[in-house]
Design a protein around this motif. Structure first.
Motif: not given
Length: 199
Positions: A1-14, A25-39
């Protein structure tokens, strides 16, 4: 389903779990968008597991992210040139399910694995039709069915850690007799990595 350089989105990466998920996900070759709180943003930037980080305000008087403080779906669509992401890892649950479905690409995969904000409510499967999306609710036992599978996964993790590809961020260590305080700290949402107990 996923290919190298596909975008993944992961909540709460903090947090400890999703911080590892983003790195894996980065080790597997995906591009990652993450969310985290300001702190947690500064600590997460030091880990460097995300190509793009969406920093969220914290709920008033809390250390939890306010998922309504930023139009996450709009940001994700901007980052992906309006295509959406091929995979979403959502450990938050109830407060993010609609955002998640809005961020998916065609034939994207929504992985719901946690209930931090409450269980994901039932929704009509027809909602997936717009993007021919997939949804799964995995549990660990199905991915480590026997000792061979467990040891294979364990071997990958140990190789990544020893090779410096997977960083282990230890937020704090509690004595075993302080287990209650450790759980209160974990539930507060303040952790910026793993919480350990000393035996």
């Amino acid at each position: 389903m996923l290919q190298t350089n596909d975008w993944c989105f992961i909540y709460s990466v903090g947090s400890g779990t999703c911080q590892w998920a983003a790195q894996m996900a980065k080790i597997q070759g995906y591009k990652v968008i993450g969310t985290c709180s300001q702190s947690k943003a500064e600590a997460m930037m030091q880990v460097g597991a995300c190509d793009e980080l969406i920093v969220l305000k914290e709920g008033e008087g809390m250390s939890y992210s306010d998922y309504g403080s930023v139009d996450i779906a709009a940001k994700v669509m901007d980052i992906t040139n309006q295509k959406g992401v091929k995979c979403i890892l959502d450990g938050v649950g109830k407060s993010t399910v609609d955002i998640s479905l809005g961020c998916l690409a065609q034939r994207g995969l929504y992985v719901s694995f946690g209930n931090a904000s409450g269980a994901v409510p039932a929704f009509p499967v027809l909602r997936l039709n717009a993007k021919s999306a997939f949804v799964t609710r995995p549990k660990l036992k199905d991915y480590v069915r026997d000792e061979e599978e467990l040891m294979g996964r364990w071997g990958d993790i140990m190789e990544w850690i020893s090779g410096g590809m997977l960083k282990v961020s230890v937020d704090c260590v509690f004595d075993l007799e302080d287990v209650k305080e450790g759980h209160v700290y974990l539930e507060s949402g303040k952790s910026k990595g793993k919480i350990l107990y000393k035996i």
